[in-house]
Design an enzyme around this catalytic site. Structure first.
Site, PDB file in Angstrom:
ATOM      1  CE  LYS A   1      -6.768  -7.380  -1.856  1.00  0.00           C
ATOM      2  NZ  LYS A   1      -7.010  -7.060  -0.444  1.00  0.00           N
TER       3      LYS A   1
ATOM      4  CE  LYS B   1     -13.604  -2.457   0.648  1.00  0.00           C
ATOM      5  NZ  LYS B   1     -12.416  -2.630   1.491  1.00  0.00           N
TER       6      LYS B   1
ATOM      7  CE  LYS C   1      -4.404  -1.691   1.536  1.00  0.00           C
ATOM      8  NZ  LYS C   1      -5.576  -1.583   2.370  1.00  0.00           N
TER       9      LYS C   1
HETATM   10  N1  AQP Z   1      -9.843 -10.070  -3.705  1.00  0.00           N
HETATM   11  C1  AQP Z   1     -10.176 -10.662  -2.560  1.00  0.00           C
HETATM   12  N2  AQP Z   1     -10.355 -11.986  -2.500  1.00  0.00           N
HETATM   13  C2  AQP Z   1     -10.711 -12.609  -1.342  1.00  0.00           C
HETATM   14  N3  AQP Z   1     -10.906 -11.923  -0.175  1.00  0.00           N
HETATM   15  C3  AQP Z   1     -10.736 -10.589  -0.214  1.00  0.00           C
HETATM   16  N4  AQP Z   1     -10.850  -9.637   0.727  1.00  0.00           N
HETATM   17  C4  AQP Z   1     -10.593  -8.422   0.202  1.00  0.00           C
HETATM   18  N5  AQP Z   1     -10.298  -8.545  -1.090  1.00  0.00           N
HETATM   19  C5  AQP Z   1     -10.375  -9.889  -1.386  1.00  0.00           C
HETATM   20  C6  AQP Z   1     -11.209  -9.920   2.125  1.00  0.00           C
HETATM   21  O1  AQP Z   1     -12.217  -9.010   2.500  1.00  0.00           O
HETATM   22  C7  AQP Z   1     -12.044  -8.700   3.880  1.00  0.00           C
HETATM   23  C8  AQP Z   1     -12.049  -7.236   4.091  1.00  0.00           C
HETATM   24  O2  AQP Z   1     -10.987  -6.604   3.433  1.00  0.00           O
HETATM   25  P1  AQP Z   1     -10.788  -5.047   3.672  1.00  0.00           P
HETATM   26  O3  AQP Z   1     -11.738  -4.286   2.874  1.00  0.00           O
HETATM   27  O4  AQP Z   1     -10.798  -4.745   5.095  1.00  0.00           O
HETATM   28  O5  AQP Z   1      -9.351  -4.779   3.195  1.00  0.00           O
HETATM   29  P2  AQP Z   1      -8.579  -5.237   1.948  1.00  0.00           P
HETATM   30  O6  AQP Z   1      -8.193  -6.677   2.060  1.00  0.00           O
HETATM   31  O7  AQP Z   1      -7.452  -4.268   1.803  1.00  0.00           O
HETATM   32  O8  AQP Z   1      -9.657  -5.095   0.781  1.00  0.00           O
HETATM   33  P3  AQP Z   1      -9.578  -4.208  -0.461  1.00  0.00           P
HETATM   34  O9  AQP Z   1     -10.803  -4.407  -1.270  1.00  0.00           O
HETATM   35  O10 AQP Z   1      -8.272  -4.465  -1.167  1.00  0.00           O
HETATM   36  O11 AQP Z   1      -9.625  -2.779   0.181  1.00  0.00           O
HETATM   37  P4  AQP Z   1      -8.715  -1.541  -0.099  1.00  0.00           P
HETATM   38  O12 AQP Z   1      -8.716  -1.400  -1.595  1.00  0.00           O
HETATM   39  O13 AQP Z   1      -9.357  -0.404   0.610  1.00  0.00           O
HETATM   40  O14 AQP Z   1      -7.363  -1.860   0.454  1.00  0.00           O
HETATM   41  C9  AQP Z   1     -10.742  -9.359   4.342  1.00  0.00           C
HETATM   42  O15 AQP Z   1     -11.063 -10.564   4.999  1.00  0.00           O
HETATM   43  C10 AQP Z   1     -10.039  -9.636   3.056  1.00  0.00           C
HETATM   44  O16 AQP Z   1      -9.174 -10.746   3.170  1.00  0.00           O
END
Ligand code: AQP
Length: 338
Positions: free
Chosen positions: A201, A204, A118
């Site tokens: 991955k 969002k 990040k």
């Molecule tokens: N692509 C993914 N596949 C499987 N699991 C996923 N998770 C997120 N993306 C995937 C799971 O969703 C939960 C919450 O994640 P989060 O929103 O707290 O943070 P993150 O993992 O950083 O998700 P994003 O979408 O990538 O958010 P941003 O873009 O804001 O950093 C977790 O259990 C995660 O494993």
């Protein structure tokens, strides 16, 4: 000490840092619902204090938190069966987070790959909170003495750090107070990948909207994104080994399997030999049939934001019946005057 001396309890959270994606749904929420329905005590959280480790517009944060709550409920999380909260309404998360910032070591935090991903090359300009994030995440879990945490594969390292923090606290103070939490990383979609790049991955915050399926996308948008998803020219294999060097193909098959509650082997036994021109419309139809009822219900819930706020307020009061005594006991163990 193992988790067996603690009453089983499930905790997990999602950041309201944007709209919910199919990755969040398959990797996290769908499994939250399953654990709730299996009868374990469950606490699910919109982690707004984590979201602000990067800039959030206040209007967007408010909307995204309510929309995330709507997404949880529309997917099957019942406020009658689970405690549903936003993190900032339960102050003990942040209070224990500070204690754990004093337990965690700099060297442990510097190994966290999500921070490196990040922060990128920008390590001097990101917030201190982004670096300290895993200590707060450990507190989110351990302030409930949670024993099981369903997450996607990307959170595995943070869960290991949570165990290290619990073990060090217990060791330093000669107590058996915090459980060594088990990560629950299961199923065909523990890491849903970007539709544009099978090595990244689905996220969002990816700048490309075409890289992800949002839970609020309509049927046409879902079908279009799947039609345009990056693939290779070969037909689908009949055996799992045939997906080994084909990340984009593997991702679409994993998504199909997770949406349809099948194993990858079962899916390939049915679709092996098909070209993507045949498989993609099947996947789009399946995705629309599973996601449309959720997005329709989310829109209905979002038309009553006061009701969502009431549910989160009630959840916070229920949560604090658990978190206040655990924080008090933590302070007492540490020698703070009560
Ligand atoms: N692509 C993914 N596949 C499987 N699991 C996923 N998770 C997120 N993306 C995937 C799971 O969703 C939960 C919450 O994640 P989060 O929103 O707290 O943070 P993150 O993992 O950083 O998700 P994003 O979408 O990538 O958010 P941003 O873009 O804001 O950093 C977790 O259990 C995660 O494993």
């Amino acid at each position: 000490m193992t988790t067996s001396t603690f009453t089983p309890r499930v905790f997990s959270g999602i950041q309201p840092s944007g709209g919910l994606t199919l990755g969040n749904y398959l990797g996290a929420i769908k499994r939250f619902v399953k654990m709730q329905d299996e009868g374990m005590p469950t606490v699910y959280c919109m982690v707004d204090l984590h979201a602000v480790t990067v800039w959030q517009d206040p209007t967007d944060l408010l909307r995204n938190t309510r929309e995330l709550a709507a997404g949880f409920i529309a997917s099957g999380i019942s406020p009658e069966k689970s405690i549903l909260i936003n993190q900032s309404q339960v102050p003990e998360h942040a209070q224990l987070g500070w204690i754990f910032s004093c337990v965690a070591r700099m060297g442990w935090m510097q190994r966290m790959t999500q921070f490196k991903d990040k922060a990128g090359k920008n390590t001097q300009n990101v917030s201190l909170g982004l670096f300290g994030y895993p200590a707060l995440m450990a507190a989110d879990i351990l302030i409930y003495h949670a024993t099981h945490v369903p997450v996607g594969d990307d959170q595995k390292q943070h869960l290991e750090l949570t165990r290290d923090i619990a073990a060090k606290f217990n060791h330093d103070y000669g107590v058996n107070f915090f459980p060594l939490t088990e990560p629950v990383i299961e199923g065909a979609a523990t890491r849903v990948m970007s539709l544009r790049d099978g090595s990244k991955k689905m996220s969002k915050s990816d700048p490309s909207d075409a890289s992800r399926i949002n839970m609020t996308d309509d049927a046409d948008t879902i079908a279009k994104k799947i039609r345009k998803a990056k693939t290779d020219p070969d037909a689908l294999p009949s055996e799992v080994d045939g997906l080994a060097e084909r990340p984009e193909a593997r991702n679409l098959v994993n998504i199909f399997a997770a949406l349809n509650d099948q194993t990858v082997e079962q899916v390939l036994s049915e679709v092996g030999g098909q070209q993507f021109g045949t498989f993609k419309p099947l996947l789009a139809e399946l995705a629309v049939s599973k996601l449309s009822p959720i997005s329709t219900e989310m829109a209905r819930l979002m038309s009553e934001p006061d009701e969502i706020d009431r549910i989160l307020g009630r959840g916070a009061a229920q949560a604090r019946e658990i978190t206040v005594p655990i924080l008090e006991k933590t302070y007492e163990i540490m020698g703070m005057v009560r």
